[in-house]
Design a protein around this motif. Structure first.
Motif, PDB file in Angstrom:
ATOM      1  N   GLY A  59       5.898   0.800   5.164  1.00  0.00           N
ATOM      2  CA  GLY A  59       5.854   1.929   5.711  1.00  0.00           C
ATOM      3  C   GLY A  59       4.955   3.491   5.135  1.00  0.00           C
ATOM      4  O   GLY A  59       5.324   4.078   5.811  1.00  0.00           O
ATOM      5  N   THR A  60       5.043   3.295   3.384  1.00  0.00           N
ATOM      6  CA  THR A  60       4.894   4.554   2.764  1.00  0.00           C
ATOM      7  C   THR A  60       2.770   4.579   3.374  1.00  0.00           C
ATOM      8  O   THR A  60       2.410   3.638   3.401  1.00  0.00           O
ATOM      9  CB  THR A  60       4.781   3.888   1.711  1.00  0.00           C
ATOM     10  OG1 THR A  60       5.861   4.047   1.464  1.00  0.00           O
ATOM     11  CG2 THR A  60       4.166   5.656   0.824  1.00  0.00           C
ATOM     12  N   VAL A  61       3.332   5.663   3.196  1.00  0.00           N
ATOM     13  CA  VAL A  61       1.075   5.953   3.737  1.00  0.00           C
ATOM     14  C   VAL A  61       0.762   6.665   2.819  1.00  0.00           C
ATOM     15  O   VAL A  61       1.221   8.016   2.374  1.00  0.00           O
ATOM     16  CB  VAL A  61       1.044   6.960   4.994  1.00  0.00           C
ATOM     17  CG1 VAL A  61      -0.512   7.798   5.117  1.00  0.00           C
ATOM     18  CG2 VAL A  61       0.966   5.713   6.410  1.00  0.00           C
ATOM     19  N   ARG A  62      -0.496   6.691   2.165  1.00  0.00           N
ATOM     20  CA  ARG A  62      -1.347   7.209   1.094  1.00  0.00           C
ATOM     21  C   ARG A  62      -2.041   7.794   1.916  1.00  0.00           C
ATOM     22  O   ARG A  62      -3.060   7.009   1.942  1.00  0.00           O
ATOM     23  CB  ARG A  62      -1.080   6.379   0.060  1.00  0.00           C
ATOM     24  CG  ARG A  62      -0.120   5.893  -0.874  1.00  0.00           C
ATOM     25  CD  ARG A  62      -0.975   5.470  -2.462  1.00  0.00           C
ATOM     26  NE  ARG A  62       0.480   5.030  -3.360  1.00  0.00           N
ATOM     27  CZ  ARG A  62       0.570   5.698  -4.763  1.00  0.00           C
ATOM     28  NH1 ARG A  62       0.596   6.228  -5.220  1.00  0.00           N
ATOM     29  NH2 ARG A  62       1.660   5.450  -5.678  1.00  0.00           N
ATOM     30  N   PHE A 124      -4.055   4.550   3.769  1.00  0.00           N
ATOM     31  CA  PHE A 124      -3.228   3.124   3.238  1.00  0.00           C
ATOM     32  C   PHE A 124      -2.105   3.227   4.340  1.00  0.00           C
ATOM     33  O   PHE A 124      -1.081   3.705   3.292  1.00  0.00           O
ATOM     34  CB  PHE A 124      -3.536   2.210   3.081  1.00  0.00           C
ATOM     35  CG  PHE A 124      -3.042   2.026   1.704  1.00  0.00           C
ATOM     36  CD1 PHE A 124      -1.827   1.659   1.475  1.00  0.00           C
ATOM     37  CD2 PHE A 124      -3.416   2.995   0.860  1.00  0.00           C
ATOM     38  CE1 PHE A 124      -1.305   1.395   0.073  1.00  0.00           C
ATOM     39  CE2 PHE A 124      -3.268   3.333  -0.687  1.00  0.00           C
ATOM     40  CZ  PHE A 124      -1.832   2.217  -0.721  1.00  0.00           C
ATOM     41  N   GLN A 125      -1.385   2.077   4.998  1.00  0.00           N
ATOM     42  CA  GLN A 125       0.108   2.064   4.748  1.00  0.00           C
ATOM     43  C   GLN A 125       0.248   0.513   3.972  1.00  0.00           C
ATOM     44  O   GLN A 125      -0.225  -0.564   4.750  1.00  0.00           O
ATOM     45  CB  GLN A 125       0.012   2.109   5.809  1.00  0.00           C
ATOM     46  CG  GLN A 125       1.708   2.043   6.626  1.00  0.00           C
ATOM     47  CD  GLN A 125       1.998   2.325   7.828  1.00  0.00           C
ATOM     48  OE1 GLN A 125       1.763   1.687   8.927  1.00  0.00           O
ATOM     49  NE2 GLN A 125       3.377   3.439   8.459  1.00  0.00           N
ATOM     50  N   THR A 126       2.004   0.417   3.446  1.00  0.00           N
ATOM     51  CA  THR A 126       2.007  -0.141   3.574  1.00  0.00           C
ATOM     52  C   THR A 126       2.885  -1.383   3.874  1.00  0.00           C
ATOM     53  O   THR A 126       3.244  -0.668   5.170  1.00  0.00           O
ATOM     54  CB  THR A 126       2.974  -0.484   2.075  1.00  0.00           C
ATOM     55  OG1 THR A 126       4.187   0.690   2.517  1.00  0.00           O
ATOM     56  CG2 THR A 126       2.389   0.229   1.030  1.00  0.00           C
ATOM     57  N   LEU A 127       2.487  -2.443   4.208  1.00  0.00           N
ATOM     58  CA  LEU A 127       3.294  -3.112   5.403  1.00  0.00           C
ATOM     59  C   LEU A 127       3.913  -3.875   5.158  1.00  0.00           C
ATOM     60  O   LEU A 127       4.836  -4.500   5.555  1.00  0.00           O
ATOM     61  CB  LEU A 127       1.851  -4.453   6.126  1.00  0.00           C
ATOM     62  CG  LEU A 127       1.330  -4.015   6.959  1.00  0.00           C
ATOM     63  CD1 LEU A 127       0.071  -4.363   6.961  1.00  0.00           C
ATOM     64  CD2 LEU A 127       2.080  -2.696   7.700  1.00  0.00           C
ATOM     65  N   GLU A 128       4.364  -3.889   3.561  1.00  0.00           N
ATOM     66  CA  GLU A 128       5.527  -4.543   2.535  1.00  0.00           C
ATOM     67  C   GLU A 128       6.212  -3.599   1.739  1.00  0.00           C
ATOM     68  O   GLU A 128       5.239  -2.989   0.532  1.00  0.00           O
ATOM     69  CB  GLU A 128       5.613  -6.497   2.545  1.00  0.00           C
ATOM     70  CG  GLU A 128       4.560  -6.965   1.872  1.00  0.00           C
ATOM     71  CD  GLU A 128       3.991  -8.294   1.453  1.00  0.00           C
ATOM     72  OE1 GLU A 128       4.138  -8.681   1.007  1.00  0.00           O
ATOM     73  OE2 GLU A 128       3.841  -9.063   2.761  1.00  0.00           O
ATOM     74  N   THR A 165       7.371   5.742   6.911  1.00  0.00           N
ATOM     75  CA  THR A 165       8.840   5.548   6.280  1.00  0.00           C
ATOM     76  C   THR A 165       8.183   7.015   4.718  1.00  0.00           C
ATOM     77  O   THR A 165       9.681   7.561   4.824  1.00  0.00           O
ATOM     78  CB  THR A 165       9.431   4.670   5.456  1.00  0.00           C
ATOM     79  OG1 THR A 165       8.100   4.054   4.356  1.00  0.00           O
ATOM     80  CG2 THR A 165      10.041   3.807   6.370  1.00  0.00           C
ATOM     81  N   GLU A 166       7.593   7.030   4.386  1.00  0.00           N
ATOM     82  CA  GLU A 166       7.141   7.882   3.011  1.00  0.00           C
ATOM     83  C   GLU A 166       6.107   8.348   2.717  1.00  0.00           C
ATOM     84  O   GLU A 166       5.031   7.823   2.905  1.00  0.00           O
ATOM     85  CB  GLU A 166       7.919   7.060   1.998  1.00  0.00           C
ATOM     86  CG  GLU A 166       7.766   7.710   0.573  1.00  0.00           C
ATOM     87  CD  GLU A 166       8.656   7.101  -0.118  1.00  0.00           C
ATOM     88  OE1 GLU A 166       8.495   7.355  -1.750  1.00  0.00           O
ATOM     89  OE2 GLU A 166       9.747   5.886   0.002  1.00  0.00           O
ATOM     90  N   MET A 167       5.808  10.279   2.567  1.00  0.00           N
ATOM     91  CA  MET A 167       4.364   9.883   2.137  1.00  0.00           C
ATOM     92  C   MET A 167       4.006  10.928   1.156  1.00  0.00           C
ATOM     93  O   MET A 167       5.808  11.810   0.833  1.00  0.00           O
ATOM     94  CB  MET A 167       3.718  11.151   3.528  1.00  0.00           C
ATOM     95  CG  MET A 167       3.489  10.173   4.394  1.00  0.00           C
ATOM     96  SD  MET A 167       2.774  11.352   6.101  1.00  0.00           S
ATOM     97  CE  MET A 167       1.293  12.306   5.515  1.00  0.00           C
TER      98      MET A 167
END
Length: 186
Positions: A59-62, A124-128, A165-167
């Motif tokens: 859920g993290t976005v960078r 991008f956003q992590t999906l896992e 979830t996080e940035m």
């Protein structure tokens, strides 16, 4: 035989690169980069920098990051472990797809990369959990030329697949685009 399948994305100049794979009982072989083949796809500059990231939490976005001219860069982004939703936003002044975005899932399993031309923001956003990426850049990072777009910029309205979830603090601080933003010149 070509080692890459080059697929045009809906935004001009943006390409999805699918690496061909030779597999047998020992494992597989896949060419990651070939200047001759990728030159024809739009990565015509030499590789100036290679970066690797690991993002631990789903859920993290960078992002969304880019560089202004004369340090504008072409990027080839690949996911080596895990799955991500990779996004490119067209910021080119005068482009018919100005402020449009394109997102695609990149993963270790699908062996796809996104070839992002100059004038696009990337994130991008992590999906896992535990996603590892490799970036090939045509220009070295120049802090004085860095630009950014907030991941929740309302004029772009990216449809992130998961709740964020996080940035990083830095990415959270990026402001929205001014109403008179006309794009970046290359």
């Amino acid at each position: 035989m070509a080692q890459f399948e080059v697929i045009a994305a809906p935004l001009a100049g943006l390409k999805l690169i699918r690496r061909r794979c030779s597999e047998d009982s020992r494992g597989y072989f896949s060419r990651f980069f070939c200047a001759d083949e990728l030159n024809a796809a739009g990565f015509s500059e030499p590789i100036a920098q290679i970066n690797q990231t690991l993002t631990r939490r789903r859920g993290t976005v960078r992002g969304l990051h880019f560089q202004y001219s004369p340090h504008a860069e072409t990027k080839l982004v690949s996911c080596l472990r895990g799955r991500i939703f990779d996004v490119a936003v067209d910021l080119r002044s005068g482009s018919p797809t100005f402020l449009h975005w394109y997102g695609v899932e990149l993963s270790a399993n699908n062996r796809e990369s996104l070839l992002i031309p100059q004038g696009f923001a990337h994130g991008f956003q992590t999906l896992e959990d535990d996603c590892e990426l490799l970036y090939l850049h045509s220009a070295a990072y120049a802090p004085s030329a860095e630009g950014a777009l907030h991941a929740l910029e309302p004029r772009v309205a990216i449809d992130w697949p998961l709740a964020i979830t996080e940035m990083s603090e830095r990415d959270r601080q990026h402001s929205n685009l001014p109403s008179d933003f006309q794009g970046i010149e290359l």
